[in-house]
Every structure is written in C-alpha cells, then in structure tokens.
Design a protein around this motif. Structure first.
Motif, mmCIF file in Angstrom:
data_model
loop_
_atom_site.group_PDB
_atom_site.id
_atom_site.type_symbol
_atom_site.label_atom_id
_atom_site.label_comp_id
_atom_site.label_asym_id
_atom_site.label_seq_id
_atom_site.Cartn_x
_atom_site.Cartn_y
_atom_site.Cartn_z
ATOM 1 N N GLN A 64 36.666 42.693 21.908
ATOM 2 C CA GLN A 64 35.418 42.012 21.312
ATOM 3 C C GLN A 64 34.085 41.817 22.362
ATOM 4 O O GLN A 64 33.202 42.374 22.400
ATOM 5 N N GLU A 65 34.761 41.199 23.436
ATOM 6 C CA GLU A 65 33.934 40.808 24.709
ATOM 7 C C GLU A 65 33.337 41.983 25.416
ATOM 8 O O GLU A 65 32.334 42.075 26.066
ATOM 9 N N LEU A 66 34.291 43.026 25.641
ATOM 10 C CA LEU A 66 34.042 44.201 26.482
ATOM 11 C C LEU A 66 32.862 45.059 25.508
ATOM 12 O O LEU A 66 32.168 45.377 26.011
ATOM 13 N N ALA A 67 32.938 44.959 24.328
ATOM 14 C CA ALA A 67 32.160 45.797 23.498
ATOM 15 C C ALA A 67 30.837 45.033 23.319
ATOM 16 O O ALA A 67 29.704 46.045 23.387
ATOM 17 N N LEU A 68 30.955 43.900 23.610
ATOM 18 C CA LEU A 68 29.484 43.192 23.844
ATOM 19 C C LEU A 68 28.780 43.502 25.198
ATOM 20 O O LEU A 68 27.622 42.928 25.712
ATOM 21 N N GLY A 69 29.495 44.132 26.106
ATOM 22 C CA GLY A 69 29.072 44.528 27.603
ATOM 23 C C GLY A 69 29.197 43.499 28.255
ATOM 24 O O GLY A 69 28.775 43.213 29.636
ATOM 25 N N HIS A 70 30.180 42.425 28.264
ATOM 26 C CA HIS A 70 30.304 41.202 29.134
ATOM 27 C C HIS A 70 31.448 41.839 30.072
ATOM 28 O O HIS A 70 32.400 42.418 29.706
ATOM 29 N N ASP A 71 31.335 41.030 31.167
ATOM 30 C CA ASP A 71 32.523 41.229 32.247
ATOM 31 C C ASP A 71 33.439 40.076 32.024
ATOM 32 O O ASP A 71 32.935 38.943 31.368
ATOM 33 N N LEU A 72 34.624 40.491 32.095
ATOM 34 C CA LEU A 72 35.622 39.289 31.895
ATOM 35 C C LEU A 72 36.392 39.006 32.935
ATOM 36 O O LEU A 72 36.719 39.851 33.904
ATOM 37 N N ILE A 73 36.575 37.608 33.125
ATOM 38 C CA ILE A 73 37.676 37.010 34.150
ATOM 39 C C ILE A 73 38.670 36.462 33.647
ATOM 40 O O ILE A 73 38.470 35.654 32.615
ATOM 41 N N LEU A 74 39.813 37.084 33.601
ATOM 42 C CA LEU A 74 41.103 36.406 32.976
ATOM 43 C C LEU A 74 41.739 35.463 34.038
ATOM 44 O O LEU A 74 42.359 35.979 34.931
ATOM 45 N N GLU A 75 41.910 34.283 33.864
ATOM 46 C CA GLU A 75 42.688 33.435 34.785
ATOM 47 C C GLU A 75 44.041 33.438 34.329
ATOM 48 O O GLU A 75 44.588 32.474 33.383
ATOM 49 N N ILE A 76 44.993 34.287 34.750
ATOM 50 C CA ILE A 76 46.217 34.617 34.216
ATOM 51 C C ILE A 76 47.391 34.507 35.278
ATOM 52 O O ILE A 76 46.870 34.700 36.470
ATOM 53 N N ASP A 77 48.473 34.409 35.125
ATOM 54 C CA ASP A 77 49.349 34.643 36.050
ATOM 55 C C ASP A 77 49.768 35.876 36.554
ATOM 56 O O ASP A 77 49.150 36.760 36.068
#
Length: 145
Positions: A40-53
């Motif tokens: 959903q976020e990528l489809a909106l053209g957003h860059d994502l930063i996942l704070e994951i292990d």
C-alpha cells in the motif's frame, strides 16, 4: 506506521498465510511487517524505512533486490550495555538476552549494503542527527541510481 498487536495464535496463522513481508522472533517476542502495508505504501510512491531486526532485514533483502539494507550499530558492545542500563526500562534478563544477541547480529553486518555507527551521545551530542543525516544521504543516493 503503527503497531498492531495480535495473539500468538493469530500471528502463527498470518505466517502460514504468507501475510508477512518479514517476520522474526526476537528478544522473546514476535515481530512482523505485513505485505499489504508495504504494498500500500509503495503504491502511494512512499519510501519506506523499516526498523527491523537482522532476521527480518535479511528476509526482505533476499526477496526484493530493490531493498537497501542499512545496519545501524553502537560504537561498541560496552556502549550498548551502558545505553540499555541508563534507559532504566530493561530487566537484567532482558539486557542479558539483548547483549547475547549482539555478537550474532554484528556478524551479519557484511551482508548489508551500508553500515552506520551510531555514535555515543556523551562523545557526540549530535549522534542521532548525524545517523539520520547518513540514512538520508543513502536514500538520496539510491534515488539517483
């Protein structure tokens, strides 16, 4: 993004359904990122930063060549222990668990695209700002590719 809490049973159902972009069992808890949220976020053209292990990031990097892995670590194990103790939010067992995982996690840093050392605030008062600037520089450079 927001956290969504589900029962252990529901979490296992979501794993079986392949609903997670990544998931892991870390520090005695389960964590995951839903594929639907990422899509959903990528489809909106957003860059994502996942704070994951580490486990989650390696999963994501393995399934998506467009992902950029950024490993953020403290300047030393001792510094991490001091940070955890000063927060005053961790139990002694929790601190032990986290510190025991550090060596394993740092050993995976070579698999990432970038490594950022989050400096000690007592030495560098702008430590968080500097780390954020480094992340932003990486994102800006990747956009130019």
């Amino acid at each position: 993004m927001n956290y969504h809490f589900v029962s252990e049973e529901r979490f296992k159902e979501l794993i079986e359904q392949g609903a997670f972009y990544e998931w892991a069992h870390v520090h005695q808890n389960h964590y995951g990122t839903l594929k639907s949220t990422v899509q959903q976020e990528l489809a909106l053209g957003h860059d994502l930063i996942l704070e994951i292990d580490v486990q989650g990031c390696l999963q994501v990097m393995a399934q998506d060549a467009d992902v950029t892995g950024i490993f953020v670590c403290p300047p030393s194990r001792e510094n991490l222990e001091q940070r955890l103790r000063l927060r005053g939010t961790e139990t002694e067992e929790s601190i032990r668990v986290r510190l025991n995982n550090v060596a394993k996690e740092v050993a995976t840093a070579y698999q990432y695209d970038y490594v950022i050392i989050h400096q000690d605030w007592s030495v560098e008062p702008r430590a968080l700002e500097i780390a954020a600037e480094e992340v932003y520089a990486i994102i800006s450079a990747r956009r130019l590719e």
